[in-house]
Scaffold this motif. Sequence first.
Motif, PDB file in Angstrom:
ATOM      1  N   HIS A  84       0.855  -1.180   0.000  1.00 31.71           N
ATOM      2  CA  HIS A  84       0.000   0.000   0.000  1.00 31.71           C
ATOM      3  C   HIS A  84       0.898   1.239   0.000  1.00 31.71           C
ATOM      4  N   ASN A 100      -2.230   5.523   7.270  1.00 32.69           N
ATOM      5  CA  ASN A 100      -3.649   5.459   6.917  1.00 32.69           C
ATOM      6  C   ASN A 100      -4.159   6.754   6.265  1.00 32.69           C
ATOM      7  N   TYR A 101      -3.312   7.325   5.433  1.00 33.19           N
ATOM      8  CA  TYR A 101      -3.736   8.530   4.704  1.00 33.19           C
ATOM      9  C   TYR A 101      -4.330   8.096   3.368  1.00 33.19           C
ATOM     10  N   HIS A 102      -5.523   8.610   3.050  1.00 40.20           N
ATOM     11  CA  HIS A 102      -6.207   8.192   1.823  1.00 40.20           C
ATOM     12  C   HIS A 102      -6.539   9.378   0.911  1.00 40.20           C
TER      13      HIS A 102
END
Length: 288
Positions: free
Chosen positions: A189, A214-216
């Motif tokens: 990821h 967890n940066y989207h």
Amino acid sequence: MTMIKKLIGALALVILATGSSANTGGYELEAAPNRINDLTALQHGAKLFVNYCLNCHSASSMRYSKLKEIGLTDEQIKSNLLFTGVKVGDMMMGSVSAKDGKAWFGAAPPDLSVMARAKSATAGPTGSDYIYTYLRTFYRDTSRPTGWNNLAYPNVAMPHVLWDRQGDREMTVVAMHEHAAAEGHGGEHAAWQRVTTTYDAMGYSTVKTEAVENYHGAATSTVTFKSADPARATAYDNDAADITAFMTWMSEPVQQTRKRIGVWVLLFLGVFFVIAWRLNASFWKHVK
């Protein structure tokens, strides 16, 4: 009919292409205040332009006498804007030659007569927006030969000649970008980093890098300035707006007259269209 459709489609593609190209890459331009009809702003902008910009740059398409159109008299022009024996009827020429400018700055200072028009983008930001943003986004950078850099024109050769009016300030750039692919649950990821770069008032930079989990979102970059004297910085923003207004006026002094004539031309064409339409209906009313 097919040819008309093709022409309309081609025109639409041109508009979309020019609009998108005007907004891709580079620092986002800020909207300049509209002071093109404010004679006080134009006069103040002319004074700052002559005292600061005209030392190196020229405005070879403009005569000093043309400034009478923004409310200045011959005496005011002579007393406040003319130096070293220049006459009111002379062109607005800088004191630095192209040869010296290239030797000192690496490039000859460009003529500013029509810079506001040259920097305008079709279906995009205006040249006024570019000049206004350019004047307000200088920052100290010790890595540059002149000690200055600019967000609107990265690695610019020109120093910030108006820095004494703006005062000292710091700049902080926070950039969020994808660093590399990382292994995790469910396979690889994207790994993101937040890079904070700070240039202090002397131009020295510090860089801080942080991993972000967890940066989207998308890649972003935000710039903030912190002035040592906010009141002075606000006054400088007003100066930048006035210089921008003057350079916009200088690029086309007749633009307001052109717009007024354009309104009357459109009104005439509208009335003429109605008359022609009724005449056509009268001439052909007996033809089945």
